[in-house]
Design a protein around this motif. Structure first.
Motif, PDB file in Angstrom:
ATOM      1  N   GLN A   1       0.830  -1.204   0.000  1.00 32.08           N
ATOM      2  CA  GLN A   1       0.000   0.000   0.000  1.00 32.08           C
ATOM      3  C   GLN A   1       0.867   1.257   0.000  1.00 32.08           C
ATOM      4  N   ILE A   2       1.941   1.211   0.787  1.00 30.10           N
ATOM      5  CA  ILE A   2       2.850   2.357   0.839  1.00 30.10           C
ATOM      6  C   ILE A   2       3.479   2.599  -0.532  1.00 30.10           C
ATOM      7  N   GLU A   3       3.894   1.504  -1.200  1.00 28.51           N
ATOM      8  CA  GLU A   3       4.499   1.632  -2.518  1.00 28.51           C
ATOM      9  C   GLU A   3       3.490   2.171  -3.523  1.00 28.51           C
TER      10      GLU A   3
ATOM     11  N   LYS B   1       3.152   5.767  -2.851  1.00 29.81           N
ATOM     12  CA  LYS B   1       4.361   6.454  -3.315  1.00 29.81           C
ATOM     13  C   LYS B   1       4.306   6.658  -4.828  1.00 29.81           C
ATOM     14  N   GLN B   2       3.836   5.646  -5.550  1.00 32.85           N
ATOM     15  CA  GLN B   2       3.731   5.782  -6.989  1.00 32.85           C
ATOM     16  C   GLN B   2       2.721   6.853  -7.369  1.00 32.85           C
TER      17      GLN B   2
ATOM     18  N   LEU C   1       3.651  14.350  -8.698  1.00 31.16           N
ATOM     19  CA  LEU C   1       4.798  15.254  -8.817  1.00 31.16           C
ATOM     20  C   LEU C   1       5.216  15.399 -10.275  1.00 31.16           C
ATOM     21  N   ALA C   2       5.227  14.270 -11.002  1.00 32.64           N
ATOM     22  CA  ALA C   2       5.640  14.306 -12.406  1.00 32.64           C
ATOM     23  C   ALA C   2       4.691  15.151 -13.238  1.00 32.64           C
TER      24      ALA C   2
END
Length: 349
Positions: free
Chosen positions: A138-140, A143-144, A150-151
């Motif tokens: 879930q954290i990953e 993060k994605q 951000l991108a």
């Protein structure tokens, strides 16, 4: 431990022991499957998910040590807890099995109370391991999502700096080509049309401009209202930023009527030093400041509908087709020679 139904693999070459262990596991509410040797066990482990392995040490073909060795090699299997089955006085084999990754052992002669305690402890460990893996997944995933956001918000180089230093330090960049485009009479269109229609058209237009800018090696900086800003030679190296920006501007003018369902745009292009970065702590926006930005904005306002207006430094940096507009007075800038750009015929610089 939760009420989840766990899957237990019983591995033993002795049919009576397999049955005894299977029945004990089922009595605790778990699903039990059996394997008569280590090779069969590995095939079953490859074919389906298990939460616990009850593993005899002494077996033909592949013994318990061989199974433990193979489990350690596999990232998908190494976290399955293993309880080895051995004679209570065979401590050398028990110690070796634990060194190879087994979590616990059961004597061949065991009672249900001991079985429940040791199996329950190992399954609780497995539950916590799975829970931790779920949390990390879930954290990953989050993060994605953050990286994707951000991108979509900041240039790649700015993202790298933000991750390393927790900020994007504003700094001076020389010889940056700035392109600005805005929609002709956008305010008038919004006055007589529903906002949903205006935003829908603007979305198609901006997406198209993003594709055009990217195809020429430019970086989109931001949109404000109906205004679109991109740069060449700022954060990404460019062999010929001036002609790249000029071609991008001409493509935007040519494609705007289709992208915006009949809209016309005007574009201004200038080159010079800028200060670029992020200021503030919230809702980060990568932005540009300085005389070059202001001049580009004035040139955009000077351009006629469906045209590109460029400064003398841009004109001198390309082999272009067009005409001089002579010296024009830009608000807050004074006199400046501007050009109406109609095409780029050479590579320029």
């Amino acid at each position: 431990m939760d009420d989840r139904e766990f899957r237990v693999l019983v591995v033993d070459d002795n049919a009576t022991t397999r049955m005894k262990l299977s029945m004990a596991a089922k009595a605790l509410g778990h699903v039990a499957e059996t394997a008569e040797d280590g090779l069969v066990a590995l095939r079953k482990l490859a074919a389906g998910a298990f939460d616990l392995i009850l593993l005899d040490i002494e077996m033909p073909d592949m013994d318990g040590f061989g199974v433990l060795t193979e489990l350690r090699k596999s990232p998908g299997l190494r976290d399955i807890p293993v309880i080895v089955i051995s004679a209570a006085d065979d401590m050398d084999n028990i110690v070796r099995a634990i060194e190879l990754g087994a979590q616990d052992f059961l004597p061949k002669s065991f009672d249900q109370v001991l079985f429940r305690a040791r199996v329950g402890a190992c399954l609780e460990t497995k539950r916590l391991t799975d829970q931790r893996a779920d949390y990390l997944s879930q954290i990953e995933a989050e993060k994605q999502k953050v990286d994707a956001l951000l991108a979509a918000t900041l240039p790649a180089a700015a993202i790298d700096e933000l991750k390393r230093t927790n900020r994007v330090q504003p700094r001076r960049f020389d010889n940056v080509v700035v392109l600005m485009a805005d929609v002709v009479n956008f305010t008038g269109f919004c006055d007589v049309n529903p906002p949903e229609e205006a935003v829908s058209r603007l979305e198609r237009l901006v997406r198209g401009f993003e594709d055009i800018a990217r195809s020429h090696g430019l970086e989109k900086i931001k949109t404000i209202g109906d205004a679109f800003m991109a740069t060449a030679g700022l954060l990404k190296p460019s062999d010929a930023p001036v002609p790249a920006a000029a071609r991008s501007a001409l493509d935007m003018v040519a494609q705007a009527p289709d992208l915006g369902s009949g809209w016309e745009i005007r574009v201004g292009v200038h080159v010079g030093p800028v200060v670029a970065g992020v200021i503030g702590k919230q809702q980060h926006l990568y932005d540009l400041w300085g005389d070059t930005v202001n001049t580009t904005s004035r040139l955009t306002g000077l351009a006629a509908p469906s045209s590109v207006c460029v400064s003398r430094p841009i004109w001198d940096g390309i082999a272009g087709a067009g005409r001089s507009l002579g010296e024009v007075t830009l608000r807050g800038k004074g006199a400046l020679e501007a050009f109406h750009l109609e095409g780029v015929t050479g590579s320029g610089t």
